[in-house]
Enzyme design. Structure first.
Site, PDB file in Angstrom:
ATOM      1  N   ASN A  46       0.847  -1.202   0.000  1.00  0.00           N
ATOM      2  CA  ASN A  46       0.000   0.000   0.000  1.00  0.00           C
ATOM      3  C   ASN A  46       0.877   1.246   0.000  1.00  0.00           C
ATOM      4  O   ASN A  46       1.959   1.281   0.606  1.00  0.00           O
ATOM      5  CB  ASN A  46      -0.992  -0.001   1.163  1.00  0.00           C
ATOM      6  CG  ASN A  46      -0.388  -0.196   2.526  1.00  0.00           C
ATOM      7  OD1 ASN A  46       0.624  -0.881   2.676  1.00  0.00           O
ATOM      8  ND2 ASN A  46      -0.997   0.388   3.534  1.00  0.00           N
ATOM      9  N   ILE A  47       0.384   2.239  -0.720  1.00  0.00           N
ATOM     10  CA  ILE A  47       1.122   3.502  -0.893  1.00  0.00           C
ATOM     11  C   ILE A  47       0.157   4.634  -0.559  1.00  0.00           C
ATOM     12  O   ILE A  47      -0.777   4.904  -1.334  1.00  0.00           O
ATOM     13  CB  ILE A  47       1.653   3.635  -2.333  1.00  0.00           C
ATOM     14  CG1 ILE A  47       2.522   2.415  -2.700  1.00  0.00           C
ATOM     15  CG2 ILE A  47       2.461   4.936  -2.480  1.00  0.00           C
ATOM     16  CD1 ILE A  47       2.839   2.296  -4.179  1.00  0.00           C
ATOM     17  N   GLU A  48       0.361   5.224   0.602  1.00  0.00           N
ATOM     18  CA  GLU A  48      -0.578   6.251   1.079  1.00  0.00           C
ATOM     19  C   GLU A  48      -0.204   7.629   0.539  1.00  0.00           C
ATOM     20  O   GLU A  48       0.867   7.822  -0.052  1.00  0.00           O
ATOM     21  CB  GLU A  48      -0.624   6.225   2.607  1.00  0.00           C
ATOM     22  CG  GLU A  48      -1.155   4.884   3.097  1.00  0.00           C
ATOM     23  CD  GLU A  48      -1.402   4.813   4.592  1.00  0.00           C
ATOM     24  OE1 GLU A  48      -0.910   5.676   5.342  1.00  0.00           O
ATOM     25  OE2 GLU A  48      -2.104   3.853   4.991  1.00  0.00           O
ATOM     26  N   CYS A  57      -4.081   0.602  -2.652  1.00  0.00           N
ATOM     27  CA  CYS A  57      -3.941  -0.624  -1.854  1.00  0.00           C
ATOM     28  C   CYS A  57      -2.853  -1.536  -2.447  1.00  0.00           C
ATOM     29  O   CYS A  57      -2.551  -1.481  -3.647  1.00  0.00           O
ATOM     30  CB  CYS A  57      -5.250  -1.399  -1.854  1.00  0.00           C
ATOM     31  SG  CYS A  57      -6.584  -0.634  -0.940  1.00  0.00           S
ATOM     32  N   GLU A  59      -2.993  -4.721  -3.067  1.00  0.00           N
ATOM     33  CA  GLU A  59      -3.484  -5.665  -4.080  1.00  0.00           C
ATOM     34  C   GLU A  59      -3.530  -5.006  -5.445  1.00  0.00           C
ATOM     35  O   GLU A  59      -3.130  -5.579  -6.463  1.00  0.00           O
ATOM     36  CB  GLU A  59      -4.895  -6.147  -3.724  1.00  0.00           C
ATOM     37  CG  GLU A  59      -5.001  -6.858  -2.394  1.00  0.00           C
ATOM     38  CD  GLU A  59      -5.281  -5.914  -1.217  1.00  0.00           C
ATOM     39  OE1 GLU A  59      -4.743  -4.787  -1.193  1.00  0.00           O
ATOM     40  OE2 GLU A  59      -6.043  -6.316  -0.328  1.00  0.00           O
ATOM     41  N   CYS A  94     -10.206  -5.145   0.349  1.00  0.00           N
ATOM     42  CA  CYS A  94     -11.346  -4.214   0.367  1.00  0.00           C
ATOM     43  C   CYS A  94     -12.203  -4.432  -0.880  1.00  0.00           C
ATOM     44  O   CYS A  94     -11.810  -5.117  -1.826  1.00  0.00           O
ATOM     45  CB  CYS A  94     -10.850  -2.763   0.454  1.00  0.00           C
ATOM     46  SG  CYS A  94     -10.207  -2.123  -1.104  1.00  0.00           S
ATOM     47  N   CYS A  97     -10.647  -3.439  -4.283  1.00  0.00           N
ATOM     48  CA  CYS A  97      -9.667  -4.410  -4.789  1.00  0.00           C
ATOM     49  C   CYS A  97     -10.364  -5.661  -5.317  1.00  0.00           C
ATOM     50  O   CYS A  97      -9.935  -6.246  -6.319  1.00  0.00           O
ATOM     51  CB  CYS A  97      -8.654  -4.755  -3.703  1.00  0.00           C
ATOM     52  SG  CYS A  97      -7.511  -3.397  -3.367  1.00  0.00           S
TER      53      CYS A  97
HETATM   54  N1  THU Z   1      -5.318  -1.343   2.395  1.00  0.00           N
HETATM   55  C1  THU Z   1      -4.774  -2.166   1.460  1.00  0.00           C
HETATM   56  O1  THU Z   1      -3.611  -2.013   1.044  1.00  0.00           O
HETATM   57  N2  THU Z   1      -5.541  -3.168   0.976  1.00  0.00           N
HETATM   58  C2  THU Z   1      -6.840  -3.398   1.326  1.00  0.00           C
HETATM   59  O2  THU Z   1      -7.492  -4.271   0.765  1.00  0.00           O
HETATM   60  C3  THU Z   1      -7.434  -2.614   2.401  1.00  0.00           C
HETATM   61  C4  THU Z   1      -6.648  -1.478   2.909  1.00  0.00           C
HETATM   62  C5  THU Z   1      -4.491  -0.245   2.928  1.00  0.00           C
HETATM   63  C6  THU Z   1      -4.967   1.129   2.558  1.00  0.00           C
HETATM   64  C7  THU Z   1      -4.409   1.970   3.676  1.00  0.00           C
HETATM   65  O3  THU Z   1      -3.093   2.366   3.338  1.00  0.00           O
HETATM   66  C8  THU Z   1      -4.340   1.039   4.880  1.00  0.00           C
HETATM   67  O4  THU Z   1      -4.494  -0.271   4.349  1.00  0.00           O
HETATM   68  C9  THU Z   1      -5.397   1.293   5.920  1.00  0.00           C
HETATM   69  O5  THU Z   1      -6.657   1.345   5.348  1.00  0.00           O
END
Ligand code: THU
Length: 130
Positions: A46-48, A57, A59, A94, A97
């Protein structure tokens, strides 16, 4: 012939990818390891973003890496995630994804979590498709 990769091996690669997560806002790191039909593995984390909704996300990062390299057929994805580096609890994908998986994968696509595996049909039984 391509080597058979086990669920445990894919989960390990997902865990390594989670170590690269850029998650300075949530502290929740996620890693994914996507297995192509021909036995290659693409990982993602994940890259915020400071503009939160722009976060990608793990995935989708893995799927977009693979698709942008020309791969279209996928067998499975392993996903791990958790707060403060604790990746022991299952981290289901999620809804967004799941929908992106459904674009490129059939219903038998395997989603491997730390508590077992599911098919995409189980996780997204009624799919939007054009
Ligand atoms: N996140 C994912 O990388 N994949 C998911 O299916 C659900 C959430 C990440 C997004 C965010 O950076 C962190 O988890 C918290 O929501």
């Amino acid at each position: 012939m391509a080597e058979i990769i086990t669920n445990a091996e894919l989960l390990k690669l997902a865990g390594e990818a989670a170590g690269k997560a850029y998650c300075i806002y949530s502290g929740f790191s996620v890693g994914a390891a996507l297995l192509t039909d021909d036995g290659r593995v693409f990982t993602g984390c994940n890259i915020e973003n400071a503009s939160y909704s722009l976060t990608v996300c793990a995935e989708r990062a893995a799927i977009f890496k693979a698709v942008s390299e020309g791969y279209r057929g996928f067998k499975a994805i392993a996903i791990v995630g958790g707060e403060n580096g604790d990746l022991s609890q299952p981290c289901p994908p999620c809804g967004a994804c799941r929908q992106v998986m459904s674009e490129f994968c059939d219903g038998g696509f395997k989603v491997i979590l730390t508590n077992g595996e599911y098919t995409l049909d189980e996780l997204l039984p009624v799919r939007f498709e054009l």
